[in-house]
Design a protein around this motif. Structure first.
Motif, PDB file in Angstrom:
ATOM      1  N   PHE A  50       0.882  -1.142  -0.068  1.00 23.76           N
ATOM      2  CA  PHE A  50       0.009  -0.140   0.224  1.00 23.76           C
ATOM      3  C   PHE A  50       0.882   1.265  -0.016  1.00 23.76           C
ATOM      4  O   PHE A  50       1.753   1.549   0.947  1.00 23.76           O
ATOM      5  N   GLU A  51       1.037   1.806  -1.084  1.00 25.71           N
ATOM      6  CA  GLU A  51       1.660   3.234  -1.097  1.00 25.71           C
ATOM      7  C   GLU A  51       0.671   4.479  -0.668  1.00 25.71           C
ATOM      8  O   GLU A  51      -0.679   4.339  -1.081  1.00 25.71           O
ATOM      9  N   ALA A  52       1.090   5.362   0.091  1.00 27.80           N
ATOM     10  CA  ALA A  52       0.485   6.292   0.631  1.00 27.80           C
ATOM     11  C   ALA A  52       0.779   7.598   0.071  1.00 27.80           C
ATOM     12  O   ALA A  52       1.716   7.841  -0.353  1.00 27.80           O
ATOM     13  N   LYS A  53      -0.442   8.535  -0.171  1.00 30.25           N
ATOM     14  CA  LYS A  53      -0.101   9.927  -0.654  1.00 30.25           C
ATOM     15  C   LYS A  53      -0.697  10.811   0.115  1.00 30.25           C
ATOM     16  O   LYS A  53      -1.617  10.460   0.889  1.00 30.25           O
ATOM     17  N   VAL A  54      -0.088  11.989   0.150  1.00 33.26           N
ATOM     18  CA  VAL A  54      -0.774  13.290   0.699  1.00 33.26           C
ATOM     19  C   VAL A  54      -0.657  14.492  -0.098  1.00 33.26           C
ATOM     20  O   VAL A  54       0.079  14.546  -0.929  1.00 33.26           O
ATOM     21  N   ASP A  55      -1.822  14.783  -0.658  1.00 33.33           N
ATOM     22  CA  ASP A  55      -1.944  16.012  -1.535  1.00 33.33           C
ATOM     23  C   ASP A  55      -1.552  15.416  -3.019  1.00 33.33           C
ATOM     24  O   ASP A  55      -0.790  16.244  -3.608  1.00 33.33           O
ATOM     25  N   GLY A  56      -1.835  14.286  -3.097  1.00 32.69           N
ATOM     26  CA  GLY A  56      -1.556  13.614  -4.607  1.00 32.69           C
ATOM     27  C   GLY A  56       0.130  13.304  -4.765  1.00 32.69           C
ATOM     28  O   GLY A  56       0.687  12.536  -5.485  1.00 32.69           O
ATOM     29  N   GLY A  57       0.953  13.469  -3.545  1.00 34.69           N
ATOM     30  CA  GLY A  57       2.128  13.084  -3.820  1.00 34.69           C
ATOM     31  C   GLY A  57       2.530  11.675  -2.700  1.00 34.69           C
ATOM     32  O   GLY A  57       2.146  11.604  -1.713  1.00 34.69           O
ATOM     33  N   LEU A  58       3.471  10.924  -3.239  1.00 29.38           N
ATOM     34  CA  LEU A  58       3.869   9.575  -2.614  1.00 29.38           C
ATOM     35  C   LEU A  58       4.721  10.061  -1.151  1.00 29.38           C
ATOM     36  O   LEU A  58       5.512  10.911  -1.154  1.00 29.38           O
ATOM     37  N   VAL A  59       4.188   9.568  -0.008  1.00 26.85           N
ATOM     38  CA  VAL A  59       4.949   9.666   1.183  1.00 26.85           C
ATOM     39  C   VAL A  59       5.540   8.584   1.659  1.00 26.85           C
ATOM     40  O   VAL A  59       6.702   8.789   2.573  1.00 26.85           O
ATOM     41  N   ALA A  60       5.089   7.094   1.724  1.00 25.94           N
ATOM     42  CA  ALA A  60       5.492   6.123   2.208  1.00 25.94           C
ATOM     43  C   ALA A  60       4.722   4.873   1.748  1.00 25.94           C
ATOM     44  O   ALA A  60       3.730   4.974   1.080  1.00 25.94           O
ATOM     45  N   ALA A  61       5.124   3.727   2.414  1.00 24.74           N
ATOM     46  CA  ALA A  61       4.251   2.436   2.060  1.00 24.74           C
ATOM     47  C   ALA A  61       4.307   1.574   3.266  1.00 24.74           C
ATOM     48  O   ALA A  61       5.020   1.626   4.057  1.00 24.74           O
ATOM     49  N   ILE A  62       3.252   0.891   3.069  1.00 26.50           N
ATOM     50  CA  ILE A  62       3.033  -0.206   4.194  1.00 26.50           C
ATOM     51  C   ILE A  62       2.858  -1.769   3.398  1.00 26.50           C
ATOM     52  O   ILE A  62       1.979  -1.718   2.530  1.00 26.50           O
ATOM     53  N   GLY A  63       3.651  -2.631   3.394  1.00 27.09           N
ATOM     54  CA  GLY A  63       3.253  -4.297   2.624  1.00 27.09           C
ATOM     55  C   GLY A  63       3.601  -5.259   3.414  1.00 27.09           C
ATOM     56  O   GLY A  63       3.893  -5.162   4.767  1.00 27.09           O
ATOM     57  N   SER A  64       3.066  -6.336   2.799  1.00 19.64           N
ATOM     58  CA  SER A  64       3.288  -7.591   3.465  1.00 19.64           C
ATOM     59  C   SER A  64       4.249  -8.424   2.864  1.00 19.64           C
ATOM     60  O   SER A  64       3.905  -9.305   2.023  1.00 19.64           O
ATOM     61  N   TRP A  65       5.535  -8.429   3.342  1.00 20.13           N
ATOM     62  CA  TRP A  65       6.563  -9.112   2.531  1.00 20.13           C
ATOM     63  C   TRP A  65       7.454  -9.348   3.815  1.00 20.13           C
ATOM     64  O   TRP A  65       7.690  -8.830   4.851  1.00 20.13           O
ATOM     65  N   ASP A  66       8.542 -10.221   3.401  1.00 24.47           N
ATOM     66  CA  ASP A  66       9.416 -10.545   4.339  1.00 24.47           C
ATOM     67  C   ASP A  66      10.775  -9.684   3.837  1.00 24.47           C
ATOM     68  O   ASP A  66      11.281 -10.110   2.615  1.00 24.47           O
ATOM     69  N   ASN A  67      11.071  -8.791   4.673  1.00 24.69           N
ATOM     70  CA  ASN A  67      12.366  -7.874   4.386  1.00 24.69           C
ATOM     71  C   ASN A  67      13.285  -8.508   5.299  1.00 24.69           C
ATOM     72  O   ASN A  67      14.501  -7.645   5.120  1.00 24.69           O
ATOM     73  N   GLY A  68      13.504  -9.696   5.874  1.00 21.56           N
ATOM     74  CA  GLY A  68      14.873 -10.124   6.427  1.00 21.56           C
ATOM     75  C   GLY A  68      15.068  -9.432   7.610  1.00 21.56           C
ATOM     76  O   GLY A  68      16.184  -9.547   8.271  1.00 21.56           O
ATOM     77  N   VAL A  69      14.042  -8.554   8.153  1.00 21.23           N
ATOM     78  CA  VAL A  69      14.287  -7.912   9.472  1.00 21.23           C
ATOM     79  C   VAL A  69      13.450  -8.618  10.497  1.00 21.23           C
ATOM     80  O   VAL A  69      12.043  -8.855  10.300  1.00 21.23           O
ATOM     81  N   GLU A  70      13.819  -8.627  11.780  1.00 26.16           N
ATOM     82  CA  GLU A  70      12.829  -9.266  12.785  1.00 26.16           C
ATOM     83  C   GLU A  70      12.101  -8.380  13.322  1.00 26.16           C
ATOM     84  O   GLU A  70      12.432  -7.022  13.575  1.00 26.16           O
ATOM     85  N   GLY A  71      10.771  -8.613  13.754  1.00 23.89           N
ATOM     86  CA  GLY A  71       9.951  -7.349  14.479  1.00 23.89           C
ATOM     87  C   GLY A  71       9.409  -6.623  13.323  1.00 23.89           C
ATOM     88  O   GLY A  71       9.564  -6.474  11.926  1.00 23.89           O
ATOM     89  N   VAL A  72       8.389  -5.605  13.829  1.00 21.62           N
ATOM     90  CA  VAL A  72       7.793  -4.590  12.727  1.00 21.62           C
ATOM     91  C   VAL A  72       8.286  -3.199  13.124  1.00 21.62           C
ATOM     92  O   VAL A  72       8.331  -2.873  14.186  1.00 21.62           O
ATOM     93  N   GLY A  73       8.785  -2.693  12.117  1.00 22.90           N
ATOM     94  CA  GLY A  73       9.206  -1.182  12.370  1.00 22.90           C
ATOM     95  C   GLY A  73       9.292  -0.649  10.952  1.00 22.90           C
ATOM     96  O   GLY A  73       8.743  -1.021   9.997  1.00 22.90           O
ATOM     97  N   TRP A  74       9.760   0.811  10.921  1.00 21.06           N
ATOM     98  CA  TRP A  74       9.888   1.626   9.847  1.00 21.06           C
ATOM     99  C   TRP A  74      11.313   1.463   9.235  1.00 21.06           C
ATOM    100  O   TRP A  74      12.356   1.638  10.006  1.00 21.06           O
ATOM    101  N   THR A  75      11.452   1.259   7.847  1.00 23.54           N
ATOM    102  CA  THR A  75      12.786   1.081   7.293  1.00 23.54           C
ATOM    103  C   THR A  75      13.022   2.441   6.507  1.00 23.54           C
ATOM    104  O   THR A  75      12.217   2.915   5.678  1.00 23.54           O
ATOM    105  N   THR A  76      14.397   2.887   6.798  1.00 24.67           N
ATOM    106  CA  THR A  76      14.529   4.075   5.883  1.00 24.67           C
ATOM    107  C   THR A  76      15.450   3.728   4.659  1.00 24.67           C
ATOM    108  O   THR A  76      16.342   2.931   5.026  1.00 24.67           O
ATOM    109  N   TYR A  77      15.175   4.144   3.509  1.00 28.77           N
ATOM    110  CA  TYR A  77      15.970   4.138   2.539  1.00 28.77           C
ATOM    111  C   TYR A  77      16.774   4.967   2.026  1.00 28.77           C
ATOM    112  O   TYR A  77      16.433   6.271   2.355  1.00 28.77           O
TER     113      TYR A  77
END
Length: 280
Positions: A50-77
């Motif tokens: 799920f990609e999130a938008k504010v005022d029509g612009g992309l801001v972040a995303a939430i998805g259901s996949w294995d990113n190789g990280v234990e636990g739930v959190g926010w990943t900075t790219y």
């Protein structure tokens, strides 16, 4: 705020969060931050993104996949010119590559990594997806900071991986280490003319416009990259978080230029809600 069209190498460019189930998080962030979310995966896919938008612009995303990280959190790219080369620098500097460099359709190429203390982050080589298009406005990603037990070791590691320099900044009687990408402010001037002058007039320290992150001492939460979202009203954000099944870990309080609260979503991911509050 002007929309971003690219990110120079070394600048944090995107955040997302992997969860076993996305339903609760989608409802929570829609209610707290006003996100409009849409699943980008094809119909019938076993995963969601799920990609999130504010005022029509992309801001972040939430998805259901294995990113190789234990636990739930926010990943900075963090933006890089070549994801494969960045992954090799991570290894050479003593970090780990949790997920090897790979293409994400035509969006870009990424690798999931961990620094020597175990704080996780991703590197992103953009193709059609440059990252967040809107930042620093209410409802959008404002900042990522590294919480670390060894600030000097963190500087050595990240300085070897990214084109980062470091400054010491006094805030509220405490010293923080700021992360600087030289000439980043020159890019910002191209999309927001006069930004350097406005920062200087507001009393910002030298190289503030080139600053992209900061390091802060370890707390009881463990080494990690922590994200802050901008909000119009920190007290209201805390109230909404409670109403939607989250927790308020730190009640709203004032710091120079901001009013902030530390929140936890229903899946356990923590973040800061920050309200811009300049001195009167």
């Amino acid at each position: 705020m002007p929309k971003r069209t690219r990110y120079p190498a070394g600048v944090p460019c995107w955040i997302d969060s992997a969860r076993p189930e996305t339903e609760a998080a989608v409802a929570f962030y829609s209610g707290v931050l006003g996100w409009e979310l849409a699943d980008q995966m094809p119909p019938g896919s076993a995963e969601t993104y799920f990609e999130a938008k504010v005022d029509g612009g992309l801001v972040a995303a939430i998805g259901s996949w294995d990113n190789g990280v234990e636990g739930v959190g926010w990943t900075t790219y963090i933006a890089v010119d070549r994801a494969d080369e960045a992954a090799e620098r991570v290894r050479a500097a003593g970090g780990r590559v949790l997920v090897e460099p790979h293409d994400v359709l035509d969006a870009g190429r990424m690798a999931m990594c961990a620094d020597p203390e175990g704080a996780t982050f991703a590197v992103w080589q953009a193709d059609t997806h440059i990252g967040a298009e809107v930042v620093n406005a209410p409802g959008t990603w404002n900042w990522s900071n590294l919480v670390t037990a060894d600030v000097e070791a963190a500087q050595r590691f990240y300085g070897a991986v990214f084109p980062w320099e470091f400054d010491a900044l006094e805030v509220g009687g405490e010293t923080s280490i700021t992360v600087v990408v030289p000439q980043y402010g020159d890019y910002l001037e191209t999309i927001d003319p006069g930004v350097r002058a406005r920062h200087a007039q507001g009393g910002a320290p030298p190289r503030f416009t080139d600053t992209v992150a900061w390091f802060e001492p370890l707390d009881k939460g463990g080494p990690r990259w922590h994200v802050t979202f901008s909000v119009a009203d920190a007290d209201e954000a805390a109230t909404r978080a409670r109403e939607l099944g989250g927790e308020v870990l730190v009640e709203p309080f004032d710091i120079p230029w901001q009013r902030i609260a530390v929140l936890r979503d229903p899946d356990g991911a923590t973040f800061t809600a920050g309200q811009f509050k300049p001195p009167t």
